[in-house]
Design an enzyme around this catalytic site. Structure first.
Site, short mmCIF file in Angstrom:
data_model
loop_
_atom_site.label_atom_id
_atom_site.label_comp_id
_atom_site.label_asym_id
_atom_site.label_seq_id
_atom_site.Cartn_x
_atom_site.Cartn_y
_atom_site.Cartn_z
N ASP A 12 -18.95 -13.51 -20.97
CA ASP A 12 -19.46 -13.56 -19.60
C ASP A 12 -20.93 -13.95 -19.56
OD1 ASP A 12 -16.93 -12.64 -19.07
OD2 ASP A 12 -17.56 -10.57 -18.69
N GLU A 35 4.18 -11.06 -6.19
CA GLU A 35 3.06 -11.24 -7.10
C GLU A 35 3.30 -10.70 -8.50
OE1 GLU A 35 2.06 -7.38 -4.80
OE2 GLU A 35 3.27 -9.19 -4.56
N ASP A 94 -10.11 16.03 -52.87
CA ASP A 94 -9.76 17.43 -53.21
C ASP A 94 -10.68 18.43 -52.54
OD1 ASP A 94 -7.67 16.61 -54.87
OD2 ASP A 94 -9.02 16.34 -56.58
N GLY A 141 0.83 -1.20 0.00
CA GLY A 141 0.00 0.00 0.00
C GLY A 141 0.87 1.24 0.00
N HIS A 159 7.72 -7.53 -3.78
CA HIS A 159 6.42 -7.96 -4.32
C HIS A 159 6.57 -9.28 -5.08
CE1 HIS A 159 3.98 -4.36 -3.45
NE2 HIS A 159 5.12 -3.70 -3.57
N CYS A 216 5.42 -5.99 1.57
CA CYS A 216 5.74 -4.56 1.48
C CYS A 216 5.10 -3.81 2.65
CB CYS A 216 5.34 -4.00 0.13
SG CYS A 216 6.08 -2.39 -0.26
N TYR A 217 4.04 -3.03 2.42
CA TYR A 217 3.35 -2.37 3.53
C TYR A 217 2.88 -3.40 4.55
CZ TYR A 217 0.05 0.66 6.03
OH TYR A 217 -0.62 1.37 6.99
N LYS A 232 -11.52 -13.45 -15.53
CA LYS A 232 -11.89 -13.68 -16.91
C LYS A 232 -11.33 -14.99 -17.47
CE LYS A 232 -13.64 -11.16 -19.50
NZ LYS A 232 -15.03 -11.00 -19.99
#
Length: 543
Positions: free
Chosen positions: A248, A191, A480, A67, A189, A94-95, A399
């Site tokens: 979907d 990921e 033209d 974050g 990170h 991280c955060y 997806k």
């Protein structure tokens, strides 16, 4: 049980081992969930402000995301401290690392002497612990890896009872582990694709440390979801659902048809802003190839009349959403009346929507920088007086998982791999007022663009592509003769999950051919542009 109780009892987090990701606003948070799903481990993302007492399931493990905040500042978000009473493994990224350290002593985190963004070399430090294998996080990887850093703050002190398991030149506590509890923290990170062995690290946490089972597959999902649908709807309940020709809605419709047969009523609303020949194509595909009970409603005049004079994107979405629901309610009443007294009699109480997990994530508003970007056509913008209950069988899926599910359900490949099309249709690809003339221009330009992409063998390489009509005019010379006509913007992106995306690098000859066709074949257009904006900062759609 009530419908809500049935839905919750059959939710994936009740049926599958679940790694909970608590999001502190990082642009990468969704990738953590995605990488775990790739390992066939179910994962859900919730805001960092989630109260642990209000969780309806017990996670197998928890990951605290990155974050943009400084954990020691007064306005910084913090995790519910009760998380540390659950007795389950926790990984801070991280955060999230800094949050774990801060929760174990507020003096442990401070501003760094210099920021660290981009690649860094991480070196592992083997530790010994009589109670817990603190080195499990990096098991099977080696002595060090290249990682992706994105931080200004860092640990200034090692929290009590923790050991250092990794470091970089700028971060002496780049990886830490508790000596007796399954708490881990990493400054980098894992990921993102820039970190080597990142998925392996997440796998070590989920599989070796949390002990999660790899049961999350579409083969497993389809059986549980069919059961959930039948339990929700009951033996006589009926469902009405929108179809648009996109993957979907097609997958959702086929899943519903397989669950309850002709008690599912698919409805295609021609809202006047569909793709070229869409109503005819969808009717042919769903009825003849998939056996789905389909009704086509031509409400194009109604929608275009309501959209007249409206140019604000959010207002367009809400007008289309409101009319969409109203048409559905009217249609449901007609279908129920026609079925009265027959073996198919039953109230239509449910509205099917093809909501996906990225739709849900984008529509979550919580304390922090991840604010609602737009009212998503599948999640927000619906009137409060809606008389149908929502049923969203794809709500937990990304997806690519939907495509796998579609193949599993026997849907033809060309449908499974069709590019997404937004619920508000071409209306949000016309930047400005929507009129029949503008729709025709945008629709014809879009058809040419897609035709050329297919002809070039690029369709499956591109995740989404379309033509948009800009609210400007430009000077040109045609035959033209000096003209002052409209501008088309082409957009094509590559993405794994539609949460982040990059523009597709067409070669100049391809763009030249598309531009030439659009200018020559679409009346009212004299200029064509190509959008080279990634997501973020841009969104995939123009509005």
């Amino acid at each position: 049980m009530t419908a809500d109780e049935v839905a919750e009892s059959e939710s994936p987090h009740k049926l599958f081992d679940t790694i909970l990701v608590l999001d502190f606003g990082s642009q990468y948070s969704h990738l953590i969930t995605r990488r775990l799903r790739d390992l066939n481990v179910y994962s859900e993302l919730l805001p960092c402000t989630q109260r642990i007492s209000e969780l309806t399931f017990r996670p197998t493990g928890v990951i605290l995301s990155g974050g943009p905040y400084s954990v020691y500042k007064s306005d910084a978000p913090h995790v519910d401290p009760l998380i540390f009473d659950l007795g389950i493994p926790i990984l801070g990224i991280c955060y999230g690392l800094q949050e774990i350290a801060w929760q174990h002593g507020q003096q442990n985190v401070s501003a760094g002497d210099k920021r660290e963004y981009g690649h860094a070399r991480l070196v592992f430090e083997q530790q010994q612990s009589p109670e817990l294998a603190v080195n499990e996080l990096f098991s099977g990887i080696g002595n060090g890896i290249d990682v992706w850093m994105s931080h200004g703050d860092k640990l200034s002190h090692l929290p009590d009872s923790f050991s250092t398991i990794a470091r970089t030149d700028n971060a002496p506590f780049a990886g830490i582990a508790h000596g007796s509890k399954p708490y881990y923290g990493i400054q980098f990170h894992p990921e993102v694709s820039h970190t080597s062995h990142g998925t392996k690290i997440l796998g070590n946490f989920a599989l070796r440390i949390c002990g999660a089972h790899q049961h999350w597959t579409m083969e497993e999902f389809v059986g549980t979801e069919l059961s959930r649908i039948r339990a929700l709807v009951g033996q006589k309940g009926q469902v009405i659902g929108a179809v648009s020709g996109g993957v979907d809605s097609t997958v959702a419709a086929k899943l519903m048809h397989d669950a309850i047969g002709d008690r599912f009523h698919a409805v295609l609303v021609n809202n006047g802003v569909l793709r070229m020949n869409e109503a005819e194509t969808v009717h042919q595909t769903l009825t003849k190839h998939l056996g789905i009970n389909l009704t086509v409603i031509d409400a194009s005049d109604r929608f275009l009349s309501e959209l007249k004079g409206v140019s604000e994107p959010e207002q367009k979405r809400k007008i289309i959403g409101r009319n969409f629901i109203e048409v559905f309610q009217e249609t449901a009443q007609k279908i129920a009346a026609e079925a009265a007294g027959s073996s198919a009699a039953g109230n239509i109480e449910w509205l099917l929507q093809g909501t996906l997990y990225p739709d849900v994530i984008e529509s979550i508003a919580f304390r922090g920088p991840s604010q609602t970007i737009k009212t998503h056509h599948n999640v927000g913008g619906l009137p409060a007086a809606m008389h149908l209950k929502l049923i969203e069988p794809l709500r937990e899926l990304f997806k690519d998982e939907v495509r796998v599910l579609g193949t599993r359900l026997g849907i033809p490949e060309d449908l499974v791999w069709r590019h997404p099309f937004p619920g508000p249709g071409i209306a949000i690809r016309i930047l400005g007022e929507v009129t029949p003339e503008q729709v025709e221009i945008a629709r014809r330009a879009d058809q040419i663009f897609i035709e050329e992409i297919i002809a070039a063998g690029l369709y499956r390489k591109i995740s989404q592509a379309f033509a948009a009509l800009l609210p400007v005019k430009a000077v040109g010379v045609m035959g033209d003769k000096r003209v002052h006509e409209q501008v088309i913007a082409l957009r094509a992106v590559e993405t794994m999950d539609f949460m982040t995306a990059d523009w597709y690098p067409f070669d100049g000859l391809f763009l030249k051919k598309v531009s030439s066709r659009i200018v020559n074949e679409v009346n009212g257009v004299c200029r064509v542009l190509y959008d080279v904006t990634s997501k973020p900062p841009g969104t995939i759609e123009m509005e």
